[in-house]
Write a protein that holds these residues in place. Sequence first.
Motif, short mmCIF file in Angstrom:
data_model
loop_
_atom_site.label_atom_id
_atom_site.label_comp_id
_atom_site.label_asym_id
_atom_site.label_seq_id
_atom_site.Cartn_x
_atom_site.Cartn_y
_atom_site.Cartn_z
N CYS A 230 0.85 -1.19 0.00
CA CYS A 230 0.00 0.00 0.00
C CYS A 230 0.89 1.25 0.00
O CYS A 230 1.83 1.32 0.79
N CYS A 233 0.37 2.81 3.80
CA CYS A 233 0.77 2.14 5.04
C CYS A 233 1.74 0.98 4.81
O CYS A 233 2.16 0.34 5.76
N CYS A 266 -6.55 -0.50 -0.26
CA CYS A 266 -5.74 -1.26 0.69
C CYS A 266 -6.69 -1.90 1.69
O CYS A 266 -7.63 -1.25 2.15
N CYS A 269 -5.39 -0.27 5.73
CA CYS A 269 -5.69 1.08 6.21
C CYS A 269 -6.93 1.66 5.54
O CYS A 269 -7.41 2.72 5.92
N CYS A 271 -7.22 2.95 2.62
CA CYS A 271 -7.00 4.06 1.69
C CYS A 271 -7.47 3.67 0.28
O CYS A 271 -7.43 2.51 -0.10
ZN LIG Z 1 -2.79 0.85 3.49
#
Ligand SMILES: [Zn+2]
Length: 294
Positions: A230, A233, A266, A269, A271
């Motif tokens: 990702c 993260c 992702c 996280c 995102c």
């Molecule tokens: Zn992530």
Amino acid sequence: MRRHEPAATDEPRPYAGRSAVLATMHRKEDAIAPALNTTLGLVVVPASGLDTDQLGTFSGEIARQGTMLEVAVRKARLGMQGAGLPLGLASEGSFGPHPAIPFFAAGMELLVFVDDERGIVVSESLIADATNFGRLVVAPGDALDPFLERVGFPSHALIVRANEGSVTAALAKGITDRESLARAIATAAAASSDRRARLETDMRAHLNPTRMKSLAALADRLARRLATPCPACAAPGFGRTGSRVGLTCEACGTPTEMVLAEEYGCSACGCREERPRSDGLIRAPAQYCPECNP
Ligand SMILES: [Zn+2]
Ligand SMILES: [Zn+2]
């Protein structure tokens, strides 16, 4: 791999040398293990003594409860519990009429990876156009050759059951020779009120080389996704999660049903990122426009 995705080799391989248990009774490891090992260094071990049939069977004795993803995750966790491993894999398949092309059969294959250390579930799926999925209702003595050829018998196994009555009436699975087939047809026809037998392709992976090929392709996709960190993260498994339609018509600007952007995400996280079409198309041809070509 697309140019804007980080190459797998840019990052350390987070699963190198680790073991993941694959919940399967049908030797899916033969199709799934190689790509994950080559790309990630992940060692895939088949679960032993696992009864995945309790979560549903293709032949209908046990109905699948929930979505393909839910069942696959449940199956992976069953394997992880049995093996005492925090990493697990499972796949689910579904076969039937093609979602877009009437009268064609298609297979939907889903492969899930569960990582309880990172708390992530990463999945990939594909629509397999090349499937031997099919069925035929016959009376004993009917010509079978065109059907048998189309479904790849005997390298691909068949299921036979009574055409009418319960799904388990005179049910015979995993048939791979003519003699057993003829015997199963006679038994099933005798048990059916219309004196007919129903032939169906056996979709269990170890009896279906076409499915094994789809699973190998899917394992390759999952491996490449897990090798993609990702951007926010750095968790493994960043990849495409869907697409947004609405590409506008080149002639009049009306939004069409064509894909406008690809969505990436992702599972750690949460995102999200939207990217333009990978083929670079920024306007839809007028032939796909609901205004210009209704
Ligand atoms: Zn992530
Ligand atoms: Zn238009």
